[in-house]
Scaffold this motif. Structure first.
Motif, PDB file in Angstrom:
ATOM      1  N   PHE A  62      27.781  29.428  41.680  1.00  0.00           N
ATOM      2  CA  PHE A  62      27.975  30.867  41.723  1.00  0.00           C
ATOM      3  C   PHE A  62      29.181  31.236  40.873  1.00  0.00           C
ATOM      4  CE2 PHE A  62      31.049  29.647  44.921  1.00  0.00           C
ATOM      5  CZ  PHE A  62      32.041  30.612  44.826  1.00  0.00           C
ATOM      6  N   GLY A  63      29.057  32.379  40.226  1.00  0.00           N
ATOM      7  CA  GLY A  63      30.134  32.846  39.366  1.00  0.00           C
ATOM      8  C   GLY A  63      30.189  32.113  38.039  1.00  0.00           C
ATOM      9  N   HIS A  64      29.177  31.220  37.778  1.00  0.00           N
ATOM     10  CA  HIS A  64      29.206  30.413  36.558  1.00  0.00           C
ATOM     11  C   HIS A  64      29.021  31.274  35.314  1.00  0.00           C
ATOM     12  CE1 HIS A  64      29.044  26.652  34.436  1.00  0.00           C
ATOM     13  NE2 HIS A  64      27.853  26.904  33.925  1.00  0.00           N
ATOM     14  N   ILE A  65      28.175  32.299  35.424  1.00  0.00           N
ATOM     15  CA  ILE A  65      27.919  33.192  34.299  1.00  0.00           C
ATOM     16  C   ILE A  65      28.837  34.404  34.425  1.00  0.00           C
ATOM     17  CG2 ILE A  65      26.172  34.607  33.160  1.00  0.00           C
ATOM     18  CD1 ILE A  65      24.056  32.770  34.278  1.00  0.00           C
ATOM     19  N   LYS A  66      29.557  34.691  33.361  1.00  0.00           N
ATOM     20  CA  LYS A  66      30.521  35.777  33.373  1.00  0.00           C
ATOM     21  C   LYS A  66      30.030  36.936  32.521  1.00  0.00           C
ATOM     22  CE  LYS A  66      34.426  32.604  34.006  1.00  0.00           C
ATOM     23  NZ  LYS A  66      35.731  32.142  33.472  1.00  0.00           N
ATOM     24  N   VAL A  67      30.446  38.137  32.911  1.00  0.00           N
ATOM     25  CA  VAL A  67      30.034  39.335  32.195  1.00  0.00           C
ATOM     26  C   VAL A  67      30.532  39.300  30.753  1.00  0.00           C
ATOM     27  CG1 VAL A  67      30.220  41.853  32.117  1.00  0.00           C
ATOM     28  CG2 VAL A  67      29.937  40.696  34.312  1.00  0.00           C
ATOM     29  N   LYS A  68      31.752  38.819  30.549  1.00  0.00           N
ATOM     30  CA  LYS A  68      32.303  38.795  29.189  1.00  0.00           C
ATOM     31  C   LYS A  68      31.505  37.869  28.283  1.00  0.00           C
ATOM     32  CE  LYS A  68      35.806  35.207  30.040  1.00  0.00           C
ATOM     33  NZ  LYS A  68      37.251  34.902  29.993  1.00  0.00           N
ATOM     34  N   ASP A  69      30.918  36.804  28.862  1.00  0.00           N
ATOM     35  CA  ASP A  69      30.073  35.922  28.056  1.00  0.00           C
ATOM     36  C   ASP A  69      28.787  36.623  27.652  1.00  0.00           C
ATOM     37  OD1 ASP A  69      31.867  33.806  28.213  1.00  0.00           O
ATOM     38  OD2 ASP A  69      31.044  33.116  30.123  1.00  0.00           O
ATOM     39  N   VAL A  70      28.222  37.397  28.570  1.00  0.00           N
ATOM     40  CA  VAL A  70      26.988  38.128  28.274  1.00  0.00           C
ATOM     41  C   VAL A  70      27.245  39.212  27.232  1.00  0.00           C
ATOM     42  CG1 VAL A  70      25.172  39.576  29.262  1.00  0.00           C
ATOM     43  CG2 VAL A  70      26.036  37.641  30.549  1.00  0.00           C
ATOM     44  N   LEU A  71      28.397  39.872  27.332  1.00  0.00           N
ATOM     45  CA  LEU A  71      28.721  40.945  26.395  1.00  0.00           C
ATOM     46  C   LEU A  71      28.986  40.440  24.981  1.00  0.00           C
ATOM     47  CD1 LEU A  71      30.973  43.362  28.498  1.00  0.00           C
ATOM     48  CD2 LEU A  71      28.722  43.837  27.516  1.00  0.00           C
ATOM     49  N   LYS A  72      29.171  39.137  24.820  1.00  0.00           N
ATOM     50  CA  LYS A  72      29.341  38.580  23.477  1.00  0.00           C
ATOM     51  C   LYS A  72      28.018  38.561  22.709  1.00  0.00           C
ATOM     52  CE  LYS A  72      33.230  35.588  24.742  1.00  0.00           C
ATOM     53  NZ  LYS A  72      33.691  34.184  24.922  1.00  0.00           N
ATOM     54  N   ILE A  73      26.915  38.756  23.411  1.00  0.00           N
ATOM     55  CA  ILE A  73      25.604  38.794  22.774  1.00  0.00           C
ATOM     56  C   ILE A  73      25.411  40.179  22.163  1.00  0.00           C
ATOM     57  CG2 ILE A  73      23.126  38.512  23.118  1.00  0.00           C
ATOM     58  CD1 ILE A  73      23.844  36.932  25.679  1.00  0.00           C
ATOM     59  N   PRO A  74      25.210  40.298  20.865  1.00  0.00           N
ATOM     60  CA  PRO A  74      25.120  41.620  20.224  1.00  0.00           C
ATOM     61  C   PRO A  74      24.041  42.520  20.820  1.00  0.00           C
ATOM     62  CG  PRO A  74      25.351  39.903  18.572  1.00  0.00           C
ATOM     63  CD  PRO A  74      25.146  39.207  19.876  1.00  0.00           C
ATOM     64  N   GLY A  75      22.878  41.947  21.151  1.00  0.00           N
ATOM     65  CA  GLY A  75      21.793  42.747  21.707  1.00  0.00           C
ATOM     66  C   GLY A  75      22.151  43.349  23.046  1.00  0.00           C
TER      67      GLY A  75
END
Length: 505
Positions: free
Chosen positions: A226-239
């Protein structure tokens, strides 16, 4: 930790080749899926009512306790403010709590907060009334946001092959609740005073929670920590970043109209009922068009192209409603109605594609295709919408006082014009051999021992007739490997022939 690290540490995932092939006919929804759809729809419906129920009568009640417009305006705004900050956190840790559990707890918290909000009628002290209004409004927002974020994730998990269509259908429930809320609140207030609307709403939500908990299927949590995926990592995706920007801009346009439409059309001398109907036009059009847009995005239309069309519709709607100050066209009620209908089309074009496209972009970048990713995307989407819903009315009121609706609407027109050009540039910069409109979007878990799937055999059969063979990796890169593949295949056949000859000798 970036997307590549996440992909390396998660279970073995790989992309389905995204070829433009004829899809099999979609199976009809089962009875269990219909019940699930109704259950999640009730969550969206009640979540919208939580926001809009008290709009017709709370300001008058607050004024009777000595509050001014600024104070009760901030009480309303605190709902979106809390939703903006809590959505990413709830989405990130939802995999740990469990989507179904978080949804149920969120609805109960919102229900209890609504009932307690109705009891504020018995408090006469101004400071106590406002303080408790803020606290209860924030807890209601927290509960409603938890339920909605979970509902978005469950939608992606239960309906993976028609996320956009299902999402659009659920958004119709949300739009209906947003319309019904003020009407129902005003009716119950006239029948039983301040307490009755909140008592009925809270009780109905508690009963609805029981129904939802019994109907929803168990959602298997991800094997990721849990908590492994972070919002800032997702926001690095341009799409994903583009989709989030579109969501913020869309809710800004909605908030701008919500705050300034009534004073803009006040000169027409409409009754209170007709004024209310004017507010329904945009939301009603959106509720009707959203399922169609969702179906188009699921089957035929590239979602980002639909975003560009939606941005143009928003620009056109404000040009008509204003009307645009440099055209010299007089303002009429007919133009306002036509503009609101166009605005509903624009909302559908911008709101519906963003959720499914965010999931596809994240999964294509290497994030796991499971509830952990859905939770983060759901939280990010809800947070983006809440941010725009908070900014929109705030800027709208200031611009309306400063320059009026016509010139103030230039802010929304400019914002969506820039958004349109940004989408066009983004799409044109993508590789030409990108994902087909009839592509399979989601990644699938393929056990190592499963061998070659039926889909892979079909894809290989189609690919063998191509002049150029294309390999599409998880991050969307296209490699032309026709010569290398043909050469390796020829060498392999030659070696096999030599081996058979030596055995015969």
């Amino acid at each position: 930790m970036g997307a590549e690290d996440l992909g390396a540490t998660s279970r073995p995932y790989r992309t389905r080749e995204v070829l433009e092939v004829k899809e099999k006919k979609t199976k009809k929804l089962t009875k269990k899926q219909w019940l699930t759809l109704c259950a999640i729809g009730s969550v969206h419906f009640s979540g919208a009512i939580c926001i809009s129920l008290q709009a017709p009568f709370y300001p008058k009640e607050a004024e009777s306790k000595g509050a001014n417009a600024t104070e009760y305006g901030l009480v309303f705004g605190s709902f979106e403010f809390i939703a903006f900050f809590s959505s990413p956190i709830l989405g990130r840790y939802m995999n740990f709590v469990g989507a179904k559990t978080m949804l149920s707890l969120g609805m109960i918290l919102a229900a209890i907060s609504a009932i307690c909000f109705g009891l504020l009628d018995y408090i006469d002290d101004h400071a106590t009334f406002i303080t408790l209004s803020f606290i209860l409004r924030m807890t209601e927002s927290l509960g409603s946001t938890a339920a909605l974020v979970s509902a978005f994730s469950i939608t992606a998990a239960v309906f993976p092959k028609s996320v956009a269509t299902t999402f659009a259908t659920l958004e119709a429930f949300y739009g209906l609740g947003y319309i019904v809320g003020p009407t129902l609140g005003g009716l119950l207030f006239s029948l039983g005073g301040y307490v009755l609307p909140f008592a009925v709403m809270g009780t109905a939500m508690i009963i609805g929670t029981i129904f939802v908990f019994m109907v929803l299927p168990p959602i298997n949590p991800s094997s990721n920590d849990f908590g492994h995926i972070k919002v800032k990592d997702v926001l690095k995706i341009p799409g994903v970043l583009l989709d989030s920007t579109c969501t913020v801009a869309t809710s800004i346009s909605m908030g701008f109209l919500a705050a300034t439409l009534e004073p803009h059309i006040r000169e027409f001398g409409l009754s209170s009922i007709l004024n209310g109907l004017m507010f329904i036009i945009s939301g009603g059009t959106y509720a009707l068009i959203a399922p169609i847009v969702g179906r188009l995005c699921d089957k035929w239309v590239y979602p980002k192209k639909m975003l560009a069309v939606g941005a143009l519709f928003i620009v056109a709607s404000y040009i008509v409603i204003g009307p645009f100050p440099f055209l010299g066209i007089p303002k009429t009620l007919t133009l306002c109605i036509v503009g609101l209908v166009i605005h509903g089309f624009g909302l559908a074009g911008l709101m519906v594609p963003t959720f499914i496209d965010s999931i596809c972009s994240a999964v294509a970048a290497g994030f796991p295709d499971d509830i952990s990713t859905y939770g983060v995307i759901s939280g990010l989407w809800s947070s983006s919408f809440a941010l725009g819903a908070f900014i929109g009315p705030s800027i709208a009121g200031w611009l309306f006082d400063l320059v009026g609706f016509q010139y103030g609407s230039l802010f929304v027109i400019s914002l969506h014009a820039l958004l349109f050009f940004g989408i066009v540039i983004f799409v044109s910069c993508e590789r030409k051999k990108r994902v087909s409109p009839r592509r399979v979007r989601m990644l699938s878990y393929v056990p190592p021992e499963s061998g070659t799937s039926e889909e892979e055999e079909f894809i290989k059969k189609i690919a063998s007739s191509w002049t150029d063979k294309i390999t599409i990796t998880a991050n969307g890169k296209v490699t032309n490997s026709a010569q290398s593949l043909d050469k390796k295949g020829q060498e392999s056949r030659e070696e096999e022939t030599k081996l058979k000859a030596s055995e015969n000798v």
